[in-house]
Design a protein around this motif. Structure first.
Motif, mmCIF file in Angstrom:
data_model
loop_
_atom_site.group_PDB
_atom_site.id
_atom_site.type_symbol
_atom_site.label_atom_id
_atom_site.label_comp_id
_atom_site.label_asym_id
_atom_site.label_seq_id
_atom_site.Cartn_x
_atom_site.Cartn_y
_atom_site.Cartn_z
ATOM 1 N N THR A 550 4.869 2.217 14.665
ATOM 2 C CA THR A 550 6.306 2.492 14.677
ATOM 3 C C THR A 550 7.051 1.487 15.549
ATOM 4 O O THR A 550 8.131 1.002 15.184
ATOM 5 N N GLU A 551 6.466 1.167 16.705
ATOM 6 C CA GLU A 551 7.109 0.229 17.616
ATOM 7 C C GLU A 551 7.074 -1.206 17.105
ATOM 8 O O GLU A 551 7.918 -2.021 17.478
ATOM 9 N N ARG A 552 6.107 -1.517 16.254
ATOM 10 C CA ARG A 552 5.910 -2.904 15.841
ATOM 11 C C ARG A 552 6.240 -3.132 14.361
ATOM 12 O O ARG A 552 5.725 -4.055 13.745
ATOM 13 N N ILE A 553 7.089 -2.278 13.816
ATOM 14 C CA ILE A 553 7.486 -2.444 12.415
ATOM 15 C C ILE A 553 8.115 -3.810 12.204
ATOM 16 O O ILE A 553 7.856 -4.492 11.203
ATOM 17 N N HIS A 554 8.951 -4.232 13.154
ATOM 18 C CA HIS A 554 9.606 -5.542 13.028
ATOM 19 C C HIS A 554 8.570 -6.669 12.984
ATOM 20 O O HIS A 554 8.674 -7.597 12.169
ATOM 21 N N GLU A 555 7.561 -6.580 13.854
ATOM 22 C CA GLU A 555 6.500 -7.598 13.857
ATOM 23 C C GLU A 555 5.763 -7.609 12.517
ATOM 24 O O GLU A 555 5.424 -8.682 11.988
ATOM 25 N N ILE A 556 5.527 -6.418 11.973
ATOM 26 C CA ILE A 556 4.857 -6.344 10.667
ATOM 27 C C ILE A 556 5.687 -7.047 9.611
ATOM 28 O O ILE A 556 5.165 -7.776 8.750
ATOM 29 N N GLY A 557 7.019 -6.838 9.667
ATOM 30 C CA GLY A 557 7.891 -7.517 8.719
ATOM 31 C C GLY A 557 7.813 -9.030 8.849
ATOM 32 O O GLY A 557 7.804 -9.751 7.843
ATOM 33 N N ILE A 558 7.742 -9.512 10.099
ATOM 34 C CA ILE A 558 7.625 -10.960 10.312
ATOM 35 C C ILE A 558 6.339 -11.487 9.698
ATOM 36 O O ILE A 558 6.319 -12.530 9.024
ATOM 37 N N ARG A 559 5.269 -10.771 9.927
ATOM 38 C CA ARG A 559 3.971 -11.211 9.388
ATOM 39 C C ARG A 559 3.990 -11.214 7.860
ATOM 40 O O ARG A 559 3.448 -12.125 7.225
ATOM 41 N N MET A 560 4.594 -10.188 7.265
ATOM 42 C CA MET A 560 4.672 -10.144 5.806
ATOM 43 C C MET A 560 5.534 -11.290 5.275
ATOM 44 O O MET A 560 5.224 -11.901 4.253
ATOM 45 N N ALA A 561 6.640 -11.585 5.983
ATOM 46 C CA ALA A 561 7.519 -12.665 5.532
ATOM 47 C C ALA A 561 6.836 -14.019 5.626
ATOM 48 O O ALA A 561 7.187 -14.944 4.880
ATOM 49 N N THR A 562 5.887 -14.150 6.509
ATOM 50 C CA THR A 562 5.184 -15.429 6.660
ATOM 51 C C THR A 562 3.907 -15.480 5.834
ATOM 52 O O THR A 562 3.105 -16.406 5.990
ATOM 53 N N GLY A 563 3.695 -14.484 4.981
ATOM 54 C CA GLY A 563 2.597 -14.580 4.030
ATOM 55 C C GLY A 563 1.428 -13.657 4.245
ATOM 56 O O GLY A 563 0.395 -13.791 3.576
ATOM 57 N N ALA A 564 1.549 -12.708 5.162
ATOM 58 C CA ALA A 564 0.443 -11.778 5.375
ATOM 59 C C ALA A 564 0.275 -10.869 4.169
ATOM 60 O O ALA A 564 1.245 -10.332 3.628
ATOM 61 N N ARG A 565 -0.961 -10.706 3.713
ATOM 62 C CA ARG A 565 -1.261 -9.769 2.636
ATOM 63 C C ARG A 565 -1.275 -8.356 3.216
ATOM 64 O O ARG A 565 -1.340 -8.162 4.427
ATOM 65 N N GLN A 566 -1.272 -7.392 2.337
ATOM 66 C CA GLN A 566 -1.409 -6.012 2.805
ATOM 67 C C GLN A 566 -2.726 -5.817 3.541
ATOM 68 O O GLN A 566 -2.786 -5.129 4.564
ATOM 69 N N ARG A 567 -3.778 -6.454 3.023
ATOM 70 C CA ARG A 567 -5.079 -6.271 3.680
ATOM 71 C C ARG A 567 -5.109 -6.936 5.049
ATOM 72 O O ARG A 567 -5.854 -6.514 5.920
ATOM 73 N N ASN A 568 -4.292 -8.001 5.266
ATOM 74 C CA ASN A 568 -4.219 -8.618 6.584
ATOM 75 C C ASN A 568 -3.615 -7.661 7.600
ATOM 76 O O ASN A 568 -4.099 -7.551 8.731
ATOM 77 N N ILE A 569 -2.560 -6.973 7.181
ATOM 78 C CA ILE A 569 -1.919 -5.994 8.071
ATOM 79 C C ILE A 569 -2.864 -4.822 8.322
ATOM 80 O O ILE A 569 -3.036 -4.362 9.458
ATOM 81 N N LEU A 570 -3.479 -4.343 7.240
ATOM 82 C CA LEU A 570 -4.440 -3.254 7.376
ATOM 83 C C LEU A 570 -5.570 -3.654 8.314
ATOM 84 O O LEU A 570 -5.959 -2.901 9.216
ATOM 85 N N GLN A 571 -6.076 -4.865 8.111
ATOM 86 C CA GLN A 571 -7.183 -5.360 8.922
ATOM 87 C C GLN A 571 -6.791 -5.502 10.383
ATOM 88 O O GLN A 571 -7.565 -5.162 11.285
ATOM 89 N N GLN A 572 -5.567 -5.965 10.643
ATOM 90 C CA GLN A 572 -5.148 -6.168 12.017
ATOM 91 C C GLN A 572 -5.101 -4.853 12.790
ATOM 92 O O GLN A 572 -5.628 -4.743 13.892
ATOM 93 N N PHE A 573 -4.456 -3.844 12.205
ATOM 94 C CA PHE A 573 -4.321 -2.577 12.926
ATOM 95 C C PHE A 573 -5.640 -1.820 12.980
ATOM 96 O O PHE A 573 -5.919 -1.117 13.966
#
Length: 647
Positions: A550-573
């Motif tokens: 919840t606190e890092r939603i903005h960071e997640i958006g940045i990562r997605m905008a720079t090309g992070a896949r869904q699995r990259n976000i899933l993998q990170q958390f």
């Protein structure tokens, strides 16, 4: 050739209660490769929404969007991420930099998802920042940079993977006029270098730098003016937008980067990390300590039973039988022991009568226990004299008044003197000491085993006890595997001799098995109680990870905008959850061992097990994986636009 970007009838609606709100109303737009286009409009005109659709951060509600001839609407999440990563570079008004990362790490972010090594990323990021005049700011955090410097960092990030198309949303909106002019000069230089540059702005001075100005009003294009001829693109539009086949299993580099980012995030929120660790540490430590206590208690009980002998059958009179003097039940007699000795698999059969007597020697009186036994007693108990000898069969047959004393009796009656050959009075009856038994220590229930006097069974029954009934007969078997059959044969023999089944048999091997099973059950119970605390720790991990997402939603958006896949976000958390749980597991194991060692100082039997410690650690890691999955999945499924707008 097909234009690089082609929009046909693009509409975008947002839920608005009873009726959806339409922001874009049938946008038609063609942009060729190499163009420098400004999309200008007032606030609320829909220009930012249009940019999000152009950059594949959002999808249109209706209409067709083709990039290099490929229908973007047909692309899945992974393909859209690949398109953002390989084709687009974003420059945002509010910079959208990750606060916990340095300037070069922010620039290198898109290359992480492109698979470049850390050294390659750093070298390219350093070159880009140096070209933009930030070579001396590589390791500065965003809060250590001015607005203009942060915007240049975002431009460098947009170019990290090539940036074929640069999308700049109000790039000068948060800058002073000097910094804003510098940023526009850099964007103009990118256009001259062959990049396709699309600037979203409400400022006519900013739009004046572009070759073409598209005016937007209330979600409709109202003007499309070309001021300069289209520039020659730096590269032809791509023919194939199909992303390469990617393995679903992350490679070692991805895992390493995920761990590095996880540790950085955990370090940035150290207090929250500490609280999360606490639950796992307590849970793992409790598992290690509880199971160590259970295993130690089991080992102690089994060892004590083992000291008594696991190959023994102890035969006692049934208490339901008629009693005689001194509480001895009139059932077993010495002849029974002789008969039992002849059974197969019986090594020794030792009859025993015991009682309390007053022993006197050298003017000293002590109350001790006396045991009248046969000559096989040392073989049965594996307990032999440390000096002198034990009485023999001849002494039994002759009713010899001889005695073998324990070390405690010797110390009380003779001190450090030699007891061999001396006479002691047992209830005023003289016995000659022919041996002193080796030290045995306390029994399982705390009695001193060395406070005892052994006399021949024949002499004891005649001179001390005045009766011939035995307290017990103990059999030592040769093969423990057949101890149950020997037990049955003994019962049948005594039943035949006595005419009724009037004895009870204590099978020490069965008792050991029963105690072991009981201790195993208790150990499992203790482990289960500790596992509950570990489960509670896992729930704590899930709660903290939900807060983190919840606190890092903005960071997640940045990562997605720079090309992070869904699995990259899933993998990170997921990695963050596993790292914090594994770290808690390591600390918990160490704490459990420390507490266990402390308990040993208080005499508590503790037995540590490496497999248990490893299993506790692995359970902690698995708990992180299981309880971190839901928050990680929530993060991976966020909409990039909504995530970016969450400050």
């Amino acid at each position: 050739m097909a234009p690089l970007i082609e929009l046909s009838g693009i509409r975008k609606r947002y839920p608005g209660g009873e009726q959806d709100v339409e922001v874009l109303h049938g946008i038609d737009l063609r942009i060729e490769a190499g163009e420098f286009v400004a999309i200008m409009g007032s606030s609320g005109s829909g220009k930012s929404t249009l940019m999000h659709i152009l950059g594949c951060l959002d999808r249109a509600s209706e209409g067709d969007y083709r990039f290099a001839g490929r229908d973007v609407g047909e692309l899945d999440h992974q393909a859209l991420a690949w398109l953002r990563r390989e084709m687009f570079g974003f420059v945002f008004q509010s910079y959208h930099l990750i606060s916990t990362a340095s300037a070069w790490e922010n620039v290198a972010l898109p290359a992480i998802y492109a698979g470049l090594s850390r050294d390659q990323r750093r070298q390219r990021a350093q070159r880009l920042l140096t070209d933009l005049g930030l070579g001396d700011r590589l390791d500065h955090r965003p809060w250590q940079l001015s607005g203009g410097q942060q915007q240049r960092v975002s431009i460098a990030r947009a170019l990290m993977n090539g940036g074929r198309v640069i999308l700049a949303d109000e790039p000068t909106g948060a800058l002073d006029s000097v910094s804003g002019e510098a940023v526009m000069t850099q964007l103009q230089a990118l256009a001259e270098a062959g990049h396709t540059v699309i600037v979203i702005t409400h400022d006519a001075d900013v739009a004046a730098h572009a070759d073409r100005v598209v005016e937007l009003h209330d979600g409709r294009i109202v003007a499309d003016t070309r001021r300069r001829p289209a520039r020659r693109p730096g590269a032809d539009a791509p023919d194939d937008l199909s992303p390469p086949e990617e393995s679903r299993v992350p490679d070692a580099g991805e895992v390493g980067e995920a761990v590095t980012m996880a540790l950085r995030s955990l370090r940035a929120n150290w207090l929250r990390t500490l609280l999360t660790l606490l639950g796992i540490v307590i849970g793992v430590g409790a598992v290690v300590v509880m199971l160590a206590i259970g295993q130690g208690a089991k080992q102690d009980v089994v060892a004590r039973i083992g000291d008594m002998g696991t190959n023994l059958l102890v035969i006692r009179p049934d208490r339901g039988q008629q009693r005689v003097a001194d509480g001895v039940i009139a059932t077993l007699v010495p002849a029974d022991a002789d008969a039992l000795r002849e059974l197969p698999n019986v090594r020794a059969a030792v009859p025993e009568i015991a009682g309390s007597v007053t022993a006197r020697a050298n003017g000293q009186d002590v109350t001790t226990s006396v045991k009248a036994v046969s000559e096989d007693y040392p073989v049965l108990r594996d307990w032999r004299p440390e000096s002198g000898i034990f009485f023999s069969r001849v002494d039994q047959d002759r009713y010899a008044p001889v005695a073998v004393i324990g070390r405690t009796v010797r110390e009380k009656l003779f001190g450090d003197g030699d007891a061999l050959g001396q006479f002691i009075l047992l209830d005023s009856i003289p016995f000659q000491v022919i041996g002193v038994m080796s030290a045995q220590g306390a029994t399982n229930w705390g009695d001193d085993q060395d406070d005892v006097v052994f006399v021949p069974l024949s002499t004891g029954t005649l001179r001390l006890f005045g009766q011939n009934y035995l307290r017990s007969i103990t059999l030592a078997v040769d093969d423990v595997a057949h101890i149950d059959a020997t037990e049955q044969a003994a019962v049948e023999l005594l039943t035949q001799r006595h005419g009724t089944e009037d004895v009870r048999v204590f099978n020490m091997a069965s008792l050991l098995d029963m105690v072991s099973d009981t201790q195993n059950t208790l150990t499992m119970l203790l482990g289960s109680i500790a596992a509950i605390s570990l489960l509670v720790g896992g729930i704590g991990v899930m709660n903290i990870m939900l807060v983190s997402v919840t606190e890092r939603i903005h960071e997640i958006g940045i990562r997605m905008a720079t090309g992070a896949r869904q699995r990259n976000i899933l993998q990170q958390f997921l990695t963050e959850a596993v790292v914090v749980s594994a770290l808690g597991g390591v600390i918990g194991v160490a704490l459990g061992v420390a507490v266990g060692l402390l308990l040993t100082l208080f005499g508590l039997p503790i037995l540590f097990s490496v497999p248990v410690a490893v299993a506790a650690f692995l359970c902690a890691a698995v708990i992180g994986l299981v309880f971190g999955f839901a928050p990680a999945l929530k993060a991976a499924r966020l909409n990039p636009v909504e995530a970016l707008s969450n400050e």
